[in-house]
Design an enzyme around this catalytic site. Structure first.
Site: not given
Length: 683
Positions: A39, A280, A430, A491
């Site tokens: 890049h 890029h 999280e 869960h």
């Protein structure tokens, strides 16, 4: 700027500043071209940013790249790695043996096997790389963790006349970082904590791999960061060194919030592909490189060219500032040893990666108890016993500390008005928590983050990177199975243990009772060179009578014989809450005249490190009748049960019901274990 005609405007006066900036650009172009991948565009655009920060502001001693009070530079846009490698080379950064961290030959070997210049920067692999980056947004979160670590260490160890910790953390980010949710989570945390030692530099070039960013992204990022509580500064032209200098000076003068510098740049600046996605993620091509070098006034017949005086001048600008600061810091630390001896010893252990004498003296021994205790509750007790003696063991949860039992009793919360607190509140973030914890660990803290095991899905990237970097992050996961019960399948983790065990270098430990929890924490603290995932139960687990069964110390080897007949006919292998079921089945089989063995296998990672002789002593090849019991997916257990064995595992998602009903439904009962054991024996 996309047509060749405009390139004549690029060349300037050949000043030392300009020579250094264009050296960074051309080294980046040449390295990507030689590797035929990489890049080039972002290093070309941001060379003035890197030069300005490093030569004018970064507190860094190139001869001592591990100086604890150095400023941190995090390249969150890890694909632009040639920017960092060029800076490390020109700055003359040294390894501990005195060799160049990144030589010109290393740059020539960009992206090649065993080189010190891999495609994305790798911590430990290359001196001067502060963290492994590449997955976008992770470096942003790591930088927040590093800034938090500086604030915590300053809060604990700085004393009047002894400012041992006062460094800053810079992170270079891009449009992709800003799109990733983890950067938003981390930025929100940083704004809430008012981390004025943190500066993110946002390269706003409006280009992504697919094209212009407005294909998917057109928000006002600066306004978003203002809402996060950051000080936002705009630099309209990445080539404007005076404006960049003023922006960094404003950051240094800001003491009540983090700083976000929006730098508007042109990707691939100076090349025929400038401003295009073609600059890029692919080489510019030989013809375009010639045109670009001509525009820079650069010798077109010289690859990897560093003009005379550029490296020496760049290194001098950094060393003249950083070396005296580092030397003064070393002297201050020696005085600190006299005036604050206890804290100095503590700090030596922290920075040396060791543990203080008697660190484990308070770890409890749990008495046999048929009713038992949830391993999350035992985990909380052990954590608190260790934290009393290892103050840099600290962390928190994603808004679940009352459930994960990871709060440190009697300790304050880490907040903007108290940077000495040990309890961290990451909020329902999280992913951000994981990236921040890694940044704290990279700064020497034994940091932990906790949540329910099923929410590992939200933070897999930082867990994986903690293993790749070989850092001592601690991941505490509770509510580890269908034993969650009534909360139901959303869960109840099923596949999560298998996916964690698949990560190289991650020690996943699922203890069977309170004493194995104590052994697991002891093993975790004694390692420190690898991340650990502690997998704990919500429901109570019987505390085994260790006078009747083997000591929990066997956990250190990953798997061990818990109970056994002299010449076993069948082996029951289990982890966590299922071990007590296996023990009950063992007793029943013994009563039925069957010679059985129970193997507790809390850590596959540790078990696989043992010798063949030890493994044979635990799982002898001559005993092919084996049953693995685990309230999770089956994947991976074939290595231990073989073709002749069976597993009692989960092949579906769970259900919402009391745990006893779920155990009956899915076969996690003593009666079913005995039945399957006899079947594999051919009875």
């Amino acid at each position: 700027m996309t047509d060749t005609a405009t390139l004549s405007t690029v060349h300037e006066d050949g000043s030392p500043e300009r020579l250094a900036i264009d050296t960074i650009r051309t080294l980046s172009m040449d390295a990507v071209q030689k590797a035929n991948s990489g890049h080039p565009g972002t290093p070309m655009a941001l060379a003035p940013v890197g030069w300005t920060l490093w030569s004018k502001f970064l507190r860094y001693d190139p001869a001592h790249a591990d100086w604890p009070n150095r400023d941190r530079f995090v390249l969150s846009v890890g694909h632009a790695s040639m920017l960092l490698y060029s800076l490390l080379h020109l700055a003359g950064v040294k390894q501990k043996d005195g060799a160049e961290a990144v030589s010109l030959e290393d740059i020539r070997q960009f992206r090649q096997l065993s080189s010190k210049t891999p495609g994305h920067p790798e911590y430990r692999h290359t001196t001067g790389v502060e963290t492994t980056t590449g997955p976008l947004g992770q470096g942003c979160g790591n930088a927040v963790g590093m800034a938090i670590a500086e604030r915590w260490m300053a809060g604990r160890y700085n004393k009047p006349g002894f400012d041992l910790f006062d460094h800053d953390v810079y992170a270079l980010c891009g449009d992709g970082d800003m799109m990733e949710g983890v950067s938003g989570e981390a930025a929100s945390i940083a704004g809430h904590l008012k981390l004025s030692n943190l500066c993110w530099i946002y390269d706003s070039n409006h280009i992504s791999i697919e094209g212009a960013t407005d294909l998917a992204f057109d928000e006002d990022v600066g306004k978003r960061f203002e809402a996060y509580g950051w000080n936002v500064i705009h630099v309209d032209d990445a080539n404007d060194v005076a404006a960049l200098t003023a922006a960094f000076e404003t950051f240094k003068a800001t003491n009540d919030r983090p700083t976000f510098i929006v730098v508007h740049s042109v990707i691939g600046w100076g090349s025929p592909r400038a401003g295009s996605e073609k600059a890029h993620g692919e080489p510019l091509g030989a013809e375009n490189i010639v045109k670009t070098k001509e525009a820079y006034g650069w010798p077109v017949d010289k690859d990897f060219y560093v003009p005379d005086g550029v490296q020496a001048g760049f290194e001098k600008s950094i060393s003249d500032r950083g070396a005296p600061l580092r030397q003064a810091w070393d002297e201050l630390r020696e005085k600190y040893r006299t005036e604050h001896a206890d804290l100095a010893r503590e700090l030596d252990a922290l920075m040396g990666g060791t543990l203080p004498d008697g660190w484990d003296a308070d770890i409890p021994v749990f008495e046999a108890d048929a009713k038992g205790v949830a391993s999350r509750d035992a985990g909380g007790k052990v954590l608190n016993a260790i934290a009393k003696r290892v103050p840099w063991l600290l962390g928190g949860s994603a808004d679940l500390a009352p459930s994960t039992k990871t709060d440190i009793k009697g300790a304050a919360s880490f907040e903007a008005d108290n940077y000495g607190g040990a309890n961290f509140h990451f909020g329902v973030r999280e992913h951000g928590m994981g990236a921040v914890v890694n940044g704290m660990a990279l700064s020497g803290l034994r940091a932990y983050g906790s949540t329910f095991l099923v929410f590992l899905d939200y933070m897999r990237a930082p867990v994986r990177l903690s293993a790749l970097m070989e850092i001592g992050s601690v991941w505490v996961y509770t509510h580890d199975s269908i034993g969650v019960g009534e909360d139901g399948p959303t869960h109840q983790p099923i596949e999560h243990l298998a996916t964690m065990r698949a990560i190289p270098g991650l020690d996943t430990i699922r203890p069977s009772d309170a004493n194995e929890v104590a052994a697991a924490w002891r093993a975790t603290m004694e390692d420190g060179k690898h991340p650990t995932a502690l997998v704990l139960s919500r429901q109570a687990l019987p505390t085994l009578d260790r006078t009747k069964y083997a000591s929990a110390d066997g956990l250190a080897k990953g798997g061990y014989v818990l109970a056994s007949a002299e010449n076993p006919q069948v082996i029951l292998i289990a982890t966590g809450s299922e071990v007590s079921l296996a023990v009950e089945a063992y007793e029943k089989l013994t009563a039925d005249g069957v010679a059985a063995r129970v193997v507790s296998m809390p850590s596959w990672y540790r078990y696989e490190l043992q010798s063949d002789a030890y493994k044979e002593s635990v799982l002898p090849k001559g005993v092919s009748a084996r049953v693995a019991i685990e309230m999770a997916g089956e994947i991976g257990w074939d290595r231990y049960v073989g073709l002749s064995g069976e597993t009692i595992t989960m092949s579906t998602f769970g259900a919402s019901a009391p745990i006893a009903k779920l155990q009956d439904k899915y076969g996690f009962t003593v009666e079913n274990i005995v039945k399957v054991a006899k079947q594999v024996m051919g009875s």
